[in-house]
Design a protein around this motif. Structure first.
Motif, short mmCIF file in Angstrom:
data_model
loop_
_atom_site.label_atom_id
_atom_site.label_comp_id
_atom_site.label_asym_id
_atom_site.label_seq_id
_atom_site.Cartn_x
_atom_site.Cartn_y
_atom_site.Cartn_z
N ILE B 147 0.85 -1.19 0.00
CA ILE B 147 0.00 0.00 0.00
C ILE B 147 0.88 1.24 0.00
O ILE B 147 1.67 1.45 0.92
N GLY B 148 0.77 2.04 -1.06
CA GLY B 148 1.58 3.25 -1.18
C GLY B 148 2.63 3.08 -2.26
O GLY B 148 3.47 2.18 -2.19
N GLY B 149 2.61 3.93 -3.26
CA GLY B 149 3.52 3.81 -4.40
C GLY B 149 4.61 4.86 -4.40
O GLY B 149 4.98 5.40 -5.44
N GLY B 150 5.16 5.16 -3.22
CA GLY B 150 6.34 6.02 -3.14
C GLY B 150 7.58 5.17 -3.35
O GLY B 150 7.50 4.02 -3.79
N VAL B 151 8.74 5.73 -3.02
CA VAL B 151 9.98 5.01 -3.28
C VAL B 151 10.03 3.71 -2.48
O VAL B 151 10.52 2.68 -2.95
N ALA B 152 9.42 3.70 -1.27
CA ALA B 152 9.42 2.48 -0.45
C ALA B 152 8.62 1.38 -1.12
O ALA B 152 9.09 0.24 -1.27
N GLY B 153 7.41 1.72 -1.57
CA GLY B 153 6.53 0.73 -2.18
C GLY B 153 7.07 0.23 -3.51
O GLY B 153 7.00 -0.95 -3.83
N HIS B 195 16.76 10.21 -11.36
CA HIS B 195 17.70 9.09 -11.47
C HIS B 195 17.25 7.91 -10.61
O HIS B 195 17.47 6.75 -10.94
N ILE B 196 16.67 8.25 -9.46
CA ILE B 196 16.25 7.19 -8.55
C ILE B 196 14.96 6.55 -9.05
O ILE B 196 14.79 5.34 -8.99
N LEU B 197 14.07 7.37 -9.57
CA LEU B 197 12.71 6.88 -9.83
C LEU B 197 12.44 6.41 -11.24
O LEU B 197 11.78 5.39 -11.44
N LYS B 198 12.92 7.16 -12.22
CA LYS B 198 12.47 6.94 -13.59
C LYS B 198 12.61 5.49 -14.02
O LYS B 198 11.65 4.85 -14.45
N GLY B 453 8.02 6.30 10.29
CA GLY B 453 8.64 7.44 10.98
C GLY B 453 9.42 8.23 9.96
O GLY B 453 9.77 7.70 8.91
N PRO B 454 9.72 9.52 10.22
CA PRO B 454 10.44 10.33 9.24
C PRO B 454 11.80 9.73 8.92
O PRO B 454 12.50 9.28 9.83
N LYS B 455 12.15 9.72 7.66
CA LYS B 455 13.49 9.22 7.31
C LYS B 455 13.85 9.62 5.88
O LYS B 455 12.98 9.99 5.10
N ASN B 456 15.14 9.51 5.57
CA ASN B 456 15.60 9.89 4.23
C ASN B 456 15.41 8.73 3.25
O ASN B 456 14.95 7.65 3.62
N ILE B 457 15.81 8.97 2.01
CA ILE B 457 15.57 7.96 0.97
C ILE B 457 16.39 6.69 1.22
O ILE B 457 15.89 5.58 1.07
#
Ligand SMILES: Cc1cc2nc3c(=O)[nH]c(=O)nc-3n(C[C@H](O)[C@H](O)[C@H](O)COP(=O)(O)OP(=O)(O)OC[C@H]3O[C@@H](n4cnc5c(N)ncnc54)[C@H](O)[C@@H]3O)c2cc1C
Ligand code: SF4
Ligand code: SF4
Ligand code: SF4
Ligand code: FES
Lengths: 144, 560
Positions: B147-153, B195-198, B453-457
């Motif tokens: 659930i969630g399509g950010g960099v984590a998902g 660069h990270i996502l595309k 919790g808040p965190k960087n990439i």
């Protein structure tokens, strides 16, 4: 000190939760700390398994002290088990007084898997306290 | 069946034998009721020791086994395997810990010997009441819901998807990528965030083992680790999609602190005050400008907005504020940038260097409290109290606020749907902050990225990889999953239907049978803590392998 109390070797039952306190007791062992042999550990999965009947039975059978030891608040392996243990402990203290025993014969302590030193301290302190209190009066009565 | 108990006392080389009189122990327990053989052995866990035990069990027809040796944490499993190899049920055995909790902690040899005898007698008493328990395995579905399509998902989807493991990714907005799609560049490398996502998003599209639902929300998750049933609702579509998975990962990211709660910063009252996200977007559009179209000559970045209100440091704001200095210096080289901060959070092996490289001409770091923004003519005035306690002020063209990171607005709803709890700051709670930081109190439900919790990439990627690893190791296609055997059980005839057990179980493992008016344990979910057993007022609930009788036998010896 009378001869009676000099000879008095308490019997302490220690209910230790598997994940924290039992592991802490093991660590006391691997660290070669000294712990009075009056303690007999009984392993349970969580401090929340300890029901009032087990504790009262222990006292009725003549235990001089009963320790319930679990993980620190927030660290229970089963989420909130130790909070339930703490609530039951508060009620149990009253029950024990009702039996005619000092409520301090029941102790609840949080000992983590890394606190071998603390485990040793808890037991030594509790043992001294029980020694001062003398034998469980119920045991004395029934053995008469 | 006639009970034949075999007792084996381990010397552990000198470890136990030095402190415990082994022969005395053997003598003391030999004639106990039910005991057919008592032997000592040098090293029971050695290959020879295990072979010896196996032969002994067969030779004497032992039905119940007691080993007196080290802690169950060391070798409980070892001797369970010996039981299985010798053909007896591994639960018809008890280990007495005469090493860690006897030989090693007792000063006097005589005392240690007596205690060892007590512990072994307790084990003998207990083992008589043991019952055979059968290993339980369930079929499981290797598919995963993310659930969630950010960099984590996205990262977890790619790590997990394979021809025999389908991934369902549910994203509530209309596109993938999450927060970082708003950034031109990312700290500390200052490489374009594309660069990270595309490439990853292209890989997702190509991967036929990943099914993406956009504009969708998860409506229902029912079941347990290995077998969850899922309902997903897409906007403007009536019928929800239904499918089954074995595990669930929550990667829903985070939200920003509501600036209405801190009116002193003038947000939405005066022009040219931007949130961090608004500034990222403006910078991404290619031009940093004021409302009147002019280029700002002086900019203030206010860190820690809402930190006091939230009661925690959001970890990433100082670093992205430094990144903003870089953006500004790239586009407006002579701009004056002033940072108002309470503590600078620049941890780790590369951030200090990033900070050193960002500092420099026309960049100020002002440690301050009581920061307030007002308007003065056509500029913004920052009033503050400096490190020495003096009142001060500064005029600037533009203000950027770095608000605290907080849980998403639907966090409670989602926690409820997934059956997990919220912890510090309202974020999803981990099973154990140190030992199990990506698992939750519900088996098979994981939390990753800013949802935890808040965190960087980088930390986000590490977490989603860790959760993916846990799933890969436990939900193996075609393999059944072994589940806890030492569960609790409720007797139909004793249960009075009071539901106390249901209220104490942290895992929702107990349900109420309305027809029979009794509670029933789902042994697939039960973890065997025994809480319900202690809570039950009628003695209807029992813990397998930790029954009242079994513990009672240990008690009897303990007080002798
Ligand atoms: C202003 C700013 C600048 C930053 N700059 C950097 C940087 O330069 N370098 C760096 O390392 N880190 C930076 N970060 C941190 C970085 O953004 C995060 O580490 C990263 O975005 C976390 O990824 P995530 O997948 O956990 O969450 P997100 O990226 O927030 O993704 C969450 C996704 O879940 C979706 N979602 C939410 N709720 C639901 C729901 N109920 N159902 C379905 N989908 C849902 C959202 O729509 C979103 O697509 C910055 C953060 C901010 C705020
Ligand atoms: S079984 Fe335990 S006590 Fe025995 S030799 Fe092995 S480690 Fe030592
Ligand atoms: S033993 Fe624990 S996990 Fe199992 S049903 Fe009882 S309370 Fe729930
Ligand atoms: S607590 Fe005991 S009696 Fe009450 S519903 Fe649960 S099992 Fe039945
Ligand atoms: S597991 Fe230690 S108290 Fe619950």
């Amino acid at each position: 000190m009378t001869k009676e109390t000099e000879k008095f070797e308490p019997r302490i039952v220690g209910f230790l939760c598997n994940w924290c306190s039992y592991a802490g007791a093991d660590l006391a062992g691997t660290s070669k700390l000294k712990i009075p042999s009056s303690l007999t550990p009984i392993r349970v999965m969580c401090s929340s398994r300890i029901d009032p009947v087990l504790v009262t039975t222990a006292f009725l059978h003549g235990a001089d002290g009963v320790l319930i030891a679990g993980c620190h608040p927030g660290d229970c392996h089963y989420d909130k088990g130790n909070y339930y243990a703490r609530r039951r402990f508060a009620v149990l203290k009253k029950v024990i007084e009702g039996l005619g025993l000092e409520s301090d014969r029941l102790r609840l302590s949080w000992v983590s898997a890394s606190e071998g030193q603390r485990f040793a301290e808890v037991i030594n302190e509790f043992n001294e306290k029980i020694k001062k209190m003398g034998p469980n009066p119920i045991k004395v009565k029934t053995s008469l | 069946m006639e009970r034949k108990i075999g007792v084996y006392v381990c010397e552990c080389g000198p470890n136990i034998a030095e402190k415990v009189d082994i022969d005395k122990v053997v003598g003391a327990v030999s004639s106990l009721d039910g005991v057919v053989v008592v032997e000592k052995y040098k090293l029971l866990c050695s290959a020879d020791g295990k072979k010896f035990l196996e032969e002994e069990i067969k030779k004497h027809g032992i039905t119940h086994l007691v080993i007196a040796a080290c802690s169950p944490k060391q070798h409980e499993k070892t001797f369970m395997e010996v039981c299985e190899n010798a053909g007896i049920n591994p639960y018809l055995y008890q280990l007495a810990n005469i090493r860690e909790q006897c030989a090693w902690i007792t000063e006097d040899k005589d005392e240690a010997t007596k205690k060892a005898i007590r512990l072994i007698k307790a084990a003998i008493g207990r083992v008589k009441y043991h019952s055979s328990l059968e290993k339980k395995e369930i079929e499981c579905n290797p598919a995963v819901l993310i659930i969630g399509g950010g960099v984590a998902g996205i990262n977890a989807s790619l790590e997990l998807a394979s021809p025999d493991r389908k991934i369902y990714l549910v994203e509530k907005t209309s596109s993938l990528g999450g927060m970082i799609t708003n950034f031109e560049k990312t700290y500390p490398s200052m490489q374009p965030s594309s660069h990270i996502l595309k490439q990853k998003i292209l890989d997702m599209d190509k991967n036929e083992n990943i099914q993406v639902f956009i504009d969708s929300n998860v409506e229902e998750i029912i079941g347990f680790f290995g077998n969850f049933e899922i309902k997903v609702k897409k906007k403007e579509v009536d019928e929800p999609a239904e499918f089954e998975v074995g595990a669930v990962m929550l990667a829903t990211g985070s939200n920003f602190f509501d600036l209405k709660k801190t009116p002193q910063y003038g947000y939405e009252k005066f022009d040219n005050i931007f949130t961090a996200l608004e500034f990222e977007k403006m910078n991404l559009s290619g031009e940093i400008s004021l409302k009147n179209g002019k280029t700002p000559r002086s900019v203030a970045i206010i860190h820690c907005v809402g930190r006091d209100e939230k009661g925690y440091c959001s970890e990433i704001c100082c670093m992205y504020s430094l990144k903003f200095i870089r953006y500004l210096k790239d586009k407006i080289p002579d701009a004056q940038v002033s940072n108002f901060y309470s503590d600078l959070c620049i941890p780790g092996k590369s951030y200090q260097k990033f900070y050193e490289q960002t500092k420099g001409k026309n960049v100020d770091f002002i440690r301050s409290t009581n920061v307030e923004v007002t308007k003065k003519e056509n500029k913004l005035s920052i009033k503050y109290i400096d490190e020495n306690g003096n009142k001060n002020s500064l005029l600037v063209d533009m203000v950027i606020l770095a608000p605290a990171i907080e849980p998403t607005s639907d966090v409670s709803e989602l926690a409820e749907i997934a059956g997990i709890s919220q912890g510090d700051g309202g974020f999803f709670a981990e099973e154990h902050e140190k030992l199990n930081p990506v698992s939750t109190s519900t088996d098979g439900v994981y939390i990753v990225g800013c949802a935890q919790g808040p965190k960087n990439i980088s930390d986000t990627i590490v977490q989603s990889g860790a959760a993916a690893g846990k799933i890969l190791a436990s939900l193996i296609p075609g393999k059944k999953m072994e589940i806890e055997v030492k569960t609790s059980h409720i007797s139909e005839s004793f249960c009075i239907g009071c539901k106390v057990c249901i209220s104490v179980c942290s895992y929702g493992a107990i349900t109420f049978d309305e027809a029979k008016k009794i509670s029933v344990v789902n042994e697939v979910i039960c973890r065997g803590c025994g809480n319900c057993v202690a809570a039950c007022p009628s003695g209807a609930a029992t813990s397998k392998h930790f029954t009242f009788k079994q513990i009672h036998q240990e008690l009897l010896e303990a007080v002798k």
